[in-house]
Design an enzyme around this catalytic site. Sequence first.
Site, PDB file in Angstrom:
ATOM      1  N   HIS A 191       0.091  14.325  11.109  1.00  0.00           N
ATOM      2  CA  HIS A 191      -1.283  14.683  11.482  1.00  0.00           C
ATOM      3  C   HIS A 191      -1.480  16.177  11.512  1.00  0.00           C
ATOM      4  O   HIS A 191      -2.366  16.678  12.181  1.00  0.00           O
ATOM      5  CB  HIS A 191      -1.636  14.136  12.863  1.00  0.00           C
ATOM      6  CG  HIS A 191      -1.529  12.657  12.951  1.00  0.00           C
ATOM      7  ND1 HIS A 191      -0.354  12.021  13.238  1.00  0.00           N
ATOM      8  CD2 HIS A 191      -2.446  11.686  12.736  1.00  0.00           C
ATOM      9  CE1 HIS A 191      -0.562  10.705  13.226  1.00  0.00           C
ATOM     10  NE2 HIS A 191      -1.802  10.485  12.915  1.00  0.00           N
ATOM     11  N   ASP A 196      -3.564   4.490  18.715  1.00  0.00           N
ATOM     12  CA  ASP A 196      -3.435   3.275  17.906  1.00  0.00           C
ATOM     13  C   ASP A 196      -3.006   2.093  18.759  1.00  0.00           C
ATOM     14  O   ASP A 196      -3.572   1.002  18.678  1.00  0.00           O
ATOM     15  CB  ASP A 196      -2.420   3.505  16.775  1.00  0.00           C
ATOM     16  CG  ASP A 196      -2.893   4.568  15.797  1.00  0.00           C
ATOM     17  OD1 ASP A 196      -2.961   5.755  16.193  1.00  0.00           O
ATOM     18  OD2 ASP A 196      -3.209   4.225  14.646  1.00  0.00           O
ATOM     19  N   GLY A 249      -5.506   6.074  11.614  1.00  0.00           N
ATOM     20  CA  GLY A 249      -6.418   7.122  11.188  1.00  0.00           C
ATOM     21  C   GLY A 249      -6.371   7.274   9.682  1.00  0.00           C
ATOM     22  O   GLY A 249      -5.364   6.983   9.044  1.00  0.00           O
ATOM     23  N   SER A 250      -7.462   7.748   9.089  1.00  0.00           N
ATOM     24  CA  SER A 250      -7.460   8.032   7.661  1.00  0.00           C
ATOM     25  C   SER A 250      -6.837   9.409   7.421  1.00  0.00           C
ATOM     26  O   SER A 250      -6.507  10.130   8.357  1.00  0.00           O
ATOM     27  CB  SER A 250      -8.878   7.965   7.113  1.00  0.00           C
ATOM     28  OG  SER A 250      -9.340   6.633   7.175  1.00  0.00           O
ATOM     29  N   GLY A 251      -6.674   9.765   6.152  1.00  0.00           N
ATOM     30  CA  GLY A 251      -6.048  11.040   5.824  1.00  0.00           C
ATOM     31  C   GLY A 251      -4.581  10.882   5.467  1.00  0.00           C
ATOM     32  O   GLY A 251      -3.907  11.859   5.142  1.00  0.00           O
ATOM     33  N   HIS A 252      -4.081   9.626   5.548  1.00  0.00           N
ATOM     34  CA  HIS A 252      -2.680   9.352   5.202  1.00  0.00           C
ATOM     35  C   HIS A 252      -2.579   8.578   3.890  1.00  0.00           C
ATOM     36  O   HIS A 252      -1.522   8.017   3.593  1.00  0.00           O
ATOM     37  CB  HIS A 252      -2.015   8.519   6.292  1.00  0.00           C
ATOM     38  CG  HIS A 252      -2.115   9.088   7.659  1.00  0.00           C
ATOM     39  ND1 HIS A 252      -1.646  10.337   7.965  1.00  0.00           N
ATOM     40  CD2 HIS A 252      -2.638   8.590   8.810  1.00  0.00           C
ATOM     41  CE1 HIS A 252      -1.865  10.574   9.251  1.00  0.00           C
ATOM     42  NE2 HIS A 252      -2.475   9.542   9.782  1.00  0.00           N
ATOM     43  N   LYS A 299       1.372   1.906  14.172  1.00  0.00           N
ATOM     44  CA  LYS A 299       2.223   3.092  14.319  1.00  0.00           C
ATOM     45  C   LYS A 299       2.169   3.547  15.778  1.00  0.00           C
ATOM     46  O   LYS A 299       1.100   3.536  16.397  1.00  0.00           O
ATOM     47  CB  LYS A 299       1.735   4.207  13.387  1.00  0.00           C
ATOM     48  CG  LYS A 299       1.773   3.807  11.916  1.00  0.00           C
ATOM     49  CD  LYS A 299       1.571   4.981  10.959  1.00  0.00           C
ATOM     50  CE  LYS A 299       0.207   5.626  11.032  1.00  0.00           C
ATOM     51  NZ  LYS A 299      -0.933   4.714  10.817  1.00  0.00           N
TER      52      LYS A 299
END
Lengths: 329, 329, 211, 211
Positions: free
Chosen positions: B215, B109, B53-56, B104
């Site tokens: 998250h 995922d 996921g993005s945001g990391h 991860k």
Amino acid sequence: MKKLINGVETVLRESLDGFCAAHSDIVVLGEDHKFVRRRALKPGKVALVSGGGSGHEPLHVGFVGHGMLDAACPGQVFTSPTPDQMLAAAEAVDQGAGVLYVVKNYEGDVMNFEMAAEMASGTVATVVTNDDVAVEASSFSTGRRGVAGTLVVEKVVGAAAEAGADLASCQALGERVNARTRSMGIALTSCTVPAAGTPTFSLAEDEMEMGVGIHGEPGRRRVKLMPAREIADEMVAAILGDFGADASGEALLLVNGFGGTPTMELYLMYDNARKLIERRGIRITRSLVGNYVTSLEMAGCSLTVTLLDEEIARHWDAPVHTAALRWGM
Amino acid sequence: MKKLINGVETVLRESLDGFCAAHSDIVVLGEDHKFVRRRALKPGKVALVSGGGSGHEPLHVGFVGHGMLDAACPGQVFTSPTPDQMLAAAEAVDQGAGVLYVVKNYEGDVMNFEMAAEMASGTVATVVTNDDVAVEASSFSTGRRGVAGTLVVEKVVGAAAEAGADLASCQALGERVNARTRSMGIALTSCTVPAAGTPTFSLAEDEMEMGVGIHGEPGRRRVKLMPAREIADEMVAAILGDFGADASGEALLLVNGFGGTPTMELYLMYDNARKLIERRGIRITRSLVGNYVTSLEMAGCSLTVTLLDEEIARHWDAPVHTAALRWGM
Amino acid sequence: MTDLPGHMAVALGADDIETLFGAMARTIIAHAEELTALDQAIGDGDHGVNMKRGFEAVTANLPAIAAKPLPEALKAAGMELVMKVGGASGPLYGTLLMTLGKTLPAAPGRGDVAAALAAAIDAVKARGKSETGQKTMLDVLAPVQAAVARGEDLATIRAIAAEAAAATVPMRATRGRASFLGERSVGHMDPGARSSQLLVEAVCDAIGDFA
Amino acid sequence: MTDLPGHMAVALGADDIETLFGAMARTIIAHAEELTALDQAIGDGDHGVNMKRGFEAVTANLPAIAAKPLPEALKAAGMELVMKVGGASGPLYGTLLMTLGKTLPAAPGRGDVAAALAAAIDAVKARGKSETGQKTMLDVLAPVQAAVARGEDLATIRAIAAEAAAATVPMRATRGRASFLGERSVGHMDPGARSSQLLVEAVCDAIGDFA
Ligand SMILES: Nc1ncnc2c1ncn2[C@@H]1O[C@H](COP(=O)(O)OP(=O)(O)O)[C@@H](O)[C@H]1O
Ligand SMILES: Nc1ncnc2c1ncn2[C@@H]1O[C@H](COP(=O)(O)OP(=O)(O)O)[C@@H](O)[C@H]1O
Ligand SMILES: [Mg+2]
Ligand SMILES: [Mg+2]
Ligand SMILES: [Mg+2]
Ligand SMILES: [Mg+2]
């Protein structure tokens, strides 16, 4: 106040201890936490010393190392360091070719560095950075603040000093880079000085500050939160408008996060700003995006544009090995 | 929700455009924004592909480049990417020596990468990272989350692949590094997923979450805000306790910011954690401090410890040239 | 109108100097939060923190400072502020005290005080490249100096300091961090003006006690 | 107890398929915020966003999907979810629909539906390495399949789906992100259970309309 600290009295000391332990291959901590200096000094090189209030990390300690600063003096949070710090730092790194102080234009910083220069025994020159277009320059005012553009000055002059430039050339180059550099910042939230314990200002859920500096000081105007594109547009217009007819050719674009804005948003701002700048006929050939000149946990960012020439670009590209900027080695 | 964006629909696209423009010397954007890949591929090398996921950010796109990943697939914010992304990425970077997926450990995922592996035509192997000691591992549960330790796996395996290791060796090394790596995180504030528009959880002014993931998911326990030393103590105890008798010798310590915590506090946490770890007879010989595996604007941090051996240390030290990690070149 | 206490024309003893600096330190430390709050409004929120740090250092060294003759004590306290306060106020208050130390005789009379204050204010102006009317500490220090020179009594001097600090509220700053705010600096008291008022009041109190 | 509509044993036309998927998409999109809020409590706050993105893609391609025979339409919609939803729910709902497509004949009767649902649920379990009782979508899908197999009428199936979703509230999660919370997952409805309930209701409504 929610902070990862043990007490407001020890924040700075513990943070510096951690920094110097984590980067012991690059830096050494001066006695009494007065300064951080390069581990490996270079005989005969002009010594670059900077400093300022803490809370802007990685500025300046993160820029100590090969190709950039020789020493940095960390003041208390958002408070200029004191002359004894600059004197001790200069003494520790002076290699006989003189010391160049790089000072951000705040009266506190300027006066403290001035007092240090007056007390110094060796040869000292100073470059004062004042890249912030949010503040109107006028002979009746303090003038513009030095903000994220200071990083560009430190990198470029650092490379020149590393390459053997003398004190006068380093000072002249620093002034030239500063003159070709403009920045502007905005904030979505305030920050909290640990010793103060409460946020410096407060913004409603739909408000932002246009034209903030890097101390959580209020900006020029409080406005309604705008889309990123419009924010970038106002910032770019202020920066390029200030350059005036000089703005053409190649440029460096630095999108600097203030500490509380996600990397994702910084790259989005970069995308918006870059397109706006290139539409004005300026080519962005060097870029830097990240938290480099921060304001504790403030959300927001600044844009910095430096108009490049061959010399400035060459020094920007030169190898650097510091905690926060590293390439070519 | 205060974000520097133009609309929740375009955040990811504009951010990736900015990232790839700012780092066009290192990366190329895949079609339909499905992946980001290395500009210069190396014939015959095992291809490393990650994603999530993005945001990391900078994870994973910021780790694409020489000595680390060949491609990264950015999912929507906090949402696993989809199999078509992984297939497209693998096809773009496969150099005939097979593709290693670094995943991860989240069911989303794992399942999406699994579907991609099932659909793939070339040779694919997978390493699943699960370094988060905050979650008890049990055969009846999903197991541990993969968090900041993933960076270490990507760096070390990336160096091995660069040096010519084959697919099976890369996979085995990845599993070995993962097995020698433990992390634990805490949060002082939540974060806001742009498309959701409101914070994922909320904490009182004197509360923190112990054992959060990346998250903005709630942690294991909500506790009163503690001094940094006590927080570090609980994190270090959890990590070293989990290593058990294996914990000795040299180690890498990564203090990872979640996005909203000032650099100053991260170094302070490093100082506290390092001292606690060294008191247990482990020598910290490699360090990394900064925002590397973030959770949007969440305030807080994680500690990651990797027990080093000669091979892992050598690959950690090997040159790397990505947007977010760079040394030796 | 009562004059400044007569024994100001004889040398101050260690006890007097301790009383003087002790009073200054106590009021600054007691009002640190207020000063910080004023600085949060139009500056960077550290004035109280800075001044407190400086005067805590003065307090810690008070016996050593008070053991010196008044001019040396002022210089030592000024140097303490320079090395501990930082920011704008450190060099400025440091310069103020150090110049007083350089100018005052060991046993000053009223005329000496007025002259020394004038010299110290000029030194602050030179250091700060500033003038009165710019919404800074100078807008309290200058009228207080004038009142001393005119021979006003302690109560009047206190009143003038308070009025002068209040008078910075409607001003627009052209020096110091507040100047970055332009028009938005109007409507707030200048933190340095307030700390100057507090120091003047402390000095008046201490001198009143000697009398 | 009414049976599943008789004409389920004849092939569904393009209009019926459009009605079916349209109803599923509309309810998911309409409840996206609720699903996200449920996921904020015990997950990562994206379930509604994910499902909405997937069903918007299904809606955008609805004419093309509905033009296919039912098995192919189900596979196409499932693949759309796999490629658009991401997260855990994308592969799982995608697998559910794709397996239904692989198992159902073009003109299914009740027995075919029960068997296909059983096969699809097995595929979801295999993909998710999960079982019922773990506080996931399976805790709605499995009782619904059993009700279909038992021959319950549409109203009963709806009621069973609603009860089953509500029954996830007191469960402790051992699969999915909520499992990271351990005991703290108790007391909240599972977001995937709720989206399954919504989908079952939409299908019941659509089938009722055909009747
Ligand atoms: N150039 C100047 N001349 C006189 N006084 C000044 C000047 N600049 C700042 N000051 C005074 O200093 C005060 C601020 O001090 P402080 O907050 O400690 O330093 P900083 O502004 O560096 O954070 C202001 O309120 C003002 O009274
Ligand atoms: N292994 C699994 N088996 C069955 N259902 C699962 C599994 N893992 C997650 N789920 C379902 O998926 C839902 C979460 O979906 P979503 O939020 O879209 O994905 P993510 O958890 O990746 O963010 C959960 O509420 C649960 O019902
Ligand atoms: Mg300050
Ligand atoms: Mg998710
Ligand atoms: Mg201040
Ligand atoms: Mg979710």
